[in-house]
Design an enzyme around this catalytic site. Structure first.
Site, mmCIF file in Angstrom:
data_model
loop_
_atom_site.group_PDB
_atom_site.id
_atom_site.type_symbol
_atom_site.label_atom_id
_atom_site.label_comp_id
_atom_site.label_asym_id
_atom_site.label_seq_id
_atom_site.Cartn_x
_atom_site.Cartn_y
_atom_site.Cartn_z
ATOM 1 N N SER A 1 0.842 -1.200 0.000
ATOM 2 C CA SER A 1 0.000 0.000 0.000
ATOM 3 C C SER A 1 0.875 1.247 0.000
ATOM 4 O O SER A 1 2.097 1.171 0.108
ATOM 5 C CB SER A 1 -0.906 0.008 1.243
ATOM 6 O OG SER A 1 -0.141 0.249 2.408
ATOM 7 N N SER B 1 1.009 3.688 2.230
ATOM 8 C CA SER B 1 1.096 4.369 3.525
ATOM 9 C C SER B 1 2.492 4.884 3.853
ATOM 10 O O SER B 1 2.652 5.744 4.718
ATOM 11 C CB SER B 1 0.628 3.439 4.653
ATOM 12 O OG SER B 1 1.546 2.392 4.864
ATOM 13 N N LYS C 1 5.764 0.512 9.276
ATOM 14 C CA LYS C 1 5.575 1.934 9.586
ATOM 15 C C LYS C 1 6.900 2.467 10.142
ATOM 16 O O LYS C 1 7.840 1.730 10.397
ATOM 17 C CB LYS C 1 4.480 2.141 10.638
ATOM 18 C CG LYS C 1 3.122 1.544 10.299
ATOM 19 C CD LYS C 1 2.428 2.246 9.148
ATOM 20 C CE LYS C 1 1.071 1.599 8.858
ATOM 21 N NZ LYS C 1 0.439 2.183 7.655
ATOM 22 N N SER D 1 -2.644 6.715 6.008
ATOM 23 C CA SER D 1 -2.010 5.656 6.784
ATOM 24 C C SER D 1 -2.845 5.320 8.012
ATOM 25 O O SER D 1 -3.148 6.197 8.821
ATOM 26 C CB SER D 1 -0.595 6.089 7.225
ATOM 27 O OG SER D 1 -0.042 5.148 8.119
#
Length: 321
Positions: free
Chosen positions: A126, A128, A183, A286
């Site tokens: 993705s 994010s 992350k 996100s």
């Protein structure tokens, strides 16, 4: 044994097919562990039983052939029809079900050990982490940087470095540990992290930020505000959407939620012991600790550090901050 092996392969195909079609979440670590154990059993059976049995059968054929030659020689027959070399080769040949089990054990075992204790590949699914990581980036994760952990159960047995602010970390999603997330670590245990009006504050101090103009994301086909942030001793890039509201919508109920306060300006959290606060670099695209809470230490997988391939852009290969 051939039927048993065929049944095991059928189960594997069904499992992988359902995983690929999204019928269930696969656990690749568990799958590798099971494959390693199963092929180990076949490998041991081959070394301790099946191969010795084939060698005894080949030796028996050679012995009987030698006896027959001697008997014929005593009768004055010097030339004997037949060549037992082909028969011996057939007897010594490994059957297909051992080729595809015991024969694969060394390879599967090496992959399992490398992936469990050294480096593990991941694909970015993705946006994010844009602009640091793009959709389709294939990255490597250092599995021992944050300590050596037992595969499958992910229990730390040897401590090493602790996650630091600014690290790009892969971890098991706290809401569903079958799924891996990636992350950036923003807050470590004891930190007060605030994201207010799209500005990041750590322990009451604003993170140094510099505007870099606009960033065009080819996947989403839109422009975002582009900034550099500096904390944890490293500079990295982040994106924000000027049209997105600063407040958090739809935050879940999660452990230690009482350590967070949500206002119209954003969110402020005190990071509890043994946990980490993480955010995506694409701040308004996100789902991260602002929504589902803190990452426990036992969920950590490793530190992302290298892009080893992007089939759509080979220039992406290399390290990242």
């Amino acid at each position: 044994m051939g039927l048993l092996t065929a049944a095991l392969y059928a189960c594997l195909i069904v499992y992988l097919g359902g995983w690929y079609l999204g019928e269930w979440h696969g656990n690749f670590s568990l799958l590798l562990f099971v494959l390693t154990l199963v092929t180990l059993v076949y490998w041991l059976a081959e070394r301790l039983h099946f191969r010795p049995a084939r060698e005894r059968a080949a030796a028996s054929v050679e012995t009987h052939h030698a006896v027959r030659r001697n008997d014929l020689a005593r009768q004055g027959i010097a030339e004997v029809d037949g060549n037992i070399d082909e028969a011996k080769q057939r007897l010594l040949m490994q059957p297909w079900w051992l080729d595809w089990t015991a024969g694969l054990f060394p390879v599967i075992c090496i992959v399992f050990l490398l992936r469990s204790f050294l480096f593990e590949p991941f694909k970015i699914p993705s946006g994010s982490m844009v602009p640091t990581l793009l959709v389709g980036d294939l990255i490597l994760v250092n599995k021992y940087h944050y300590g050596v952990r037992l595969p499958v159960i992910n229990k730390k047995i040897v401590a090493n470095e602790d996650p630091k602010r600014g690290d790009v970390m892969v971890f098991r999603y706290p809401k569903d540990t079958r799924i891996d997330y990636i992350k950036r670590v923003v807050g470590v245990p004891g930190d007060q992290v605030a994201y207010l009006n799209k500005r990041l504050f750590i322990n009451g101090q604003p993170v140094p930020t510099e505007s870099l103009g606009e960033y065009y994301d080819e996947d989403s086909r839109r422009y975002s505000q582009h900034f550099s942030e500096t904390f944890g001793g490293n500079e990295h890039r982040v994106l924000t959407n000027k049209d997105a509201a600063p407040f958090i919508v739809g935050a879940d109920d999660f452990p230690y939620r009482d350590q967070c306060s949500y206002t119209a300006e954003g969110v402020t959290c005190k990071v509890p012991a043994g946990h980490y606060f993480v955010m995506g670099d694409n701040r308004d695209n996100s789902q991260d600790s602002r929504y589902w809470g803190f990452v426990p230490d036992e969920n950590i997988v490793g530190k992302a550090f290298w892009i080893w391939m992007n089939l759509g852009n080979l220039g992406r290969i290399g390290g990242f901050k």
